[in-house]
Design a protein around this motif. Structure first.
Motif, PDB file in Angstrom:
ATOM      1  N   VAL A  91       0.841  -1.194   0.000  1.00  0.00           N
ATOM      2  CA  VAL A  91       0.000   0.000   0.000  1.00  0.00           C
ATOM      3  C   VAL A  91       0.878   1.246   0.000  1.00  0.00           C
ATOM      4  O   VAL A  91       1.706   1.432   0.883  1.00  0.00           O
ATOM      5  CB  VAL A  91      -0.938   0.011   1.234  1.00  0.00           C
ATOM      6  N   LYS A  92       0.691   2.101  -1.001  1.00  0.00           N
ATOM      7  CA  LYS A  92       1.478   3.327  -1.105  1.00  0.00           C
ATOM      8  C   LYS A  92       0.815   4.429  -0.286  1.00  0.00           C
ATOM      9  O   LYS A  92      -0.402   4.509  -0.215  1.00  0.00           O
ATOM     10  CB  LYS A  92       1.564   3.742  -2.581  1.00  0.00           C
ATOM     11  N   SER A  93       1.659   5.262   0.340  1.00  0.00           N
ATOM     12  CA  SER A  93       1.113   6.414   1.057  1.00  0.00           C
ATOM     13  C   SER A  93       1.803   7.670   0.547  1.00  0.00           C
ATOM     14  O   SER A  93       2.931   7.623   0.080  1.00  0.00           O
ATOM     15  CB  SER A  93       1.326   6.272   2.569  1.00  0.00           C
ATOM     16  N   LYS A  94       1.130   8.811   0.641  1.00  0.00           N
ATOM     17  CA  LYS A  94       1.717  10.043   0.123  1.00  0.00           C
ATOM     18  C   LYS A  94       2.884  10.522   0.989  1.00  0.00           C
ATOM     19  O   LYS A  94       3.726  11.270   0.525  1.00  0.00           O
ATOM     20  CB  LYS A  94       0.661  11.127  -0.048  1.00  0.00           C
ATOM     21  N   GLU A  95       2.937  10.089   2.252  1.00  0.00           N
ATOM     22  CA  GLU A  95       4.037  10.491   3.124  1.00  0.00           C
ATOM     23  C   GLU A  95       5.299   9.688   2.844  1.00  0.00           C
ATOM     24  O   GLU A  95       6.380  10.037   3.311  1.00  0.00           O
ATOM     25  CB  GLU A  95       3.673  10.299   4.606  1.00  0.00           C
ATOM     26  N   PHE A  96       5.148   8.599   2.091  1.00  0.00           N
ATOM     27  CA  PHE A  96       6.280   7.722   1.863  1.00  0.00           C
ATOM     28  C   PHE A  96       6.464   7.529   0.366  1.00  0.00           C
ATOM     29  O   PHE A  96       5.623   6.937  -0.298  1.00  0.00           O
ATOM     30  CB  PHE A  96       6.044   6.375   2.556  1.00  0.00           C
ATOM     31  N   PHE A 154      21.949   4.919   5.833  1.00  0.00           N
ATOM     32  CA  PHE A 154      20.963   5.986   6.015  1.00  0.00           C
ATOM     33  C   PHE A 154      21.024   6.914   4.821  1.00  0.00           C
ATOM     34  O   PHE A 154      22.050   7.537   4.575  1.00  0.00           O
ATOM     35  CB  PHE A 154      21.246   6.745   7.312  1.00  0.00           C
ATOM     36  N   GLU A 155      19.928   6.995   4.100  1.00  0.00           N
ATOM     37  CA  GLU A 155      19.884   7.800   2.881  1.00  0.00           C
ATOM     38  C   GLU A 155      18.482   8.382   2.729  1.00  0.00           C
ATOM     39  O   GLU A 155      17.521   7.828   3.245  1.00  0.00           O
ATOM     40  CB  GLU A 155      20.157   6.934   1.647  1.00  0.00           C
ATOM     41  N   ASP A 156      18.407   9.450   1.937  1.00  0.00           N
ATOM     42  CA  ASP A 156      17.085   9.942   1.552  1.00  0.00           C
ATOM     43  C   ASP A 156      16.533   9.007   0.491  1.00  0.00           C
ATOM     44  O   ASP A 156      17.278   8.506  -0.344  1.00  0.00           O
ATOM     45  CB  ASP A 156      17.188  11.350   0.969  1.00  0.00           C
ATOM     46  N   SER A 164      11.947  14.851   1.328  1.00  0.00           N
ATOM     47  CA  SER A 164      12.301  16.216   1.717  1.00  0.00           C
ATOM     48  C   SER A 164      12.359  16.357   3.232  1.00  0.00           C
ATOM     49  O   SER A 164      12.448  17.452   3.748  1.00  0.00           O
ATOM     50  CB  SER A 164      11.291  17.202   1.136  1.00  0.00           C
ATOM     51  N   GLY A 165      12.323  15.237   3.934  1.00  0.00           N
ATOM     52  CA  GLY A 165      12.370  15.276   5.394  1.00  0.00           C
ATOM     53  C   GLY A 165      13.765  15.606   5.896  1.00  0.00           C
ATOM     54  O   GLY A 165      14.741  15.479   5.168  1.00  0.00           O
TER      55      GLY A 165
END
Ligand SMILES: [Zn+2]
Length: 124
Positions: A63-68, A106-108, A113-114
């Motif tokens: 399930v895709k979310s807009k926050e992720f 650890f990467e973006d 944009s967090g």
């Protein structure tokens, strides 16, 4: 008592240095908390961790979310670190296997944009 803020933890992690907190009993707490995750001691010292660990648990997310921003499906894994403590993150690479050796990075994620990087695991 050594202080390690969550911001400092992620700043160092982004630079490739995984740090945790160790109590007098030898328990490692990561990410940082105010007290030991096992014995609640507040006598904590900074320790540098290898980032190596083994997969304890994984699950595929569809399930895709807009926050992720990652495309689905992706695999979320709980990893037991070599020195103690656990991290949850996104597993990259071949089919998942319990007990497999991994290395944390650890990467973006693409489109992130967090202020904090995300936690990834690559097979070691
Ligand atoms: Zn402890």
């Amino acid at each position: 008592m050594s202080q390690l803020s969550i911001d400092s933890f992620f700043e160092q992690a982004r630079g490739g240095k995984l740090v945790g907190l160790k109590c007098p009993m030898g328990h490692v707490t990561v990410p940082p908390r105010h007290s030991c995750r096992v014995c609640q001691s507040q006598d904590l010292q900074l320790v540098v961790l290898s980032g190596k660990g083994r997969i304890v648990f994984f699950t595929d997310v569809y399930v895709k979310s807009k926050e992720f921003p990652l495309d689905t499906p992706y695999t979320l894994a709980l990893v037991a670190l070599e020195e103690g403590g656990h991290l949850m993150g996104i597993l990259r690479g071949a089919a998942s296997k319990h007990g497999a050796r991994v290395l944390v990075k650890f990467e973006d994620a693409p489109g992130d944009s967090g202020k904090w990087p995300r936690t990834f695991f690559d097979y070691a």
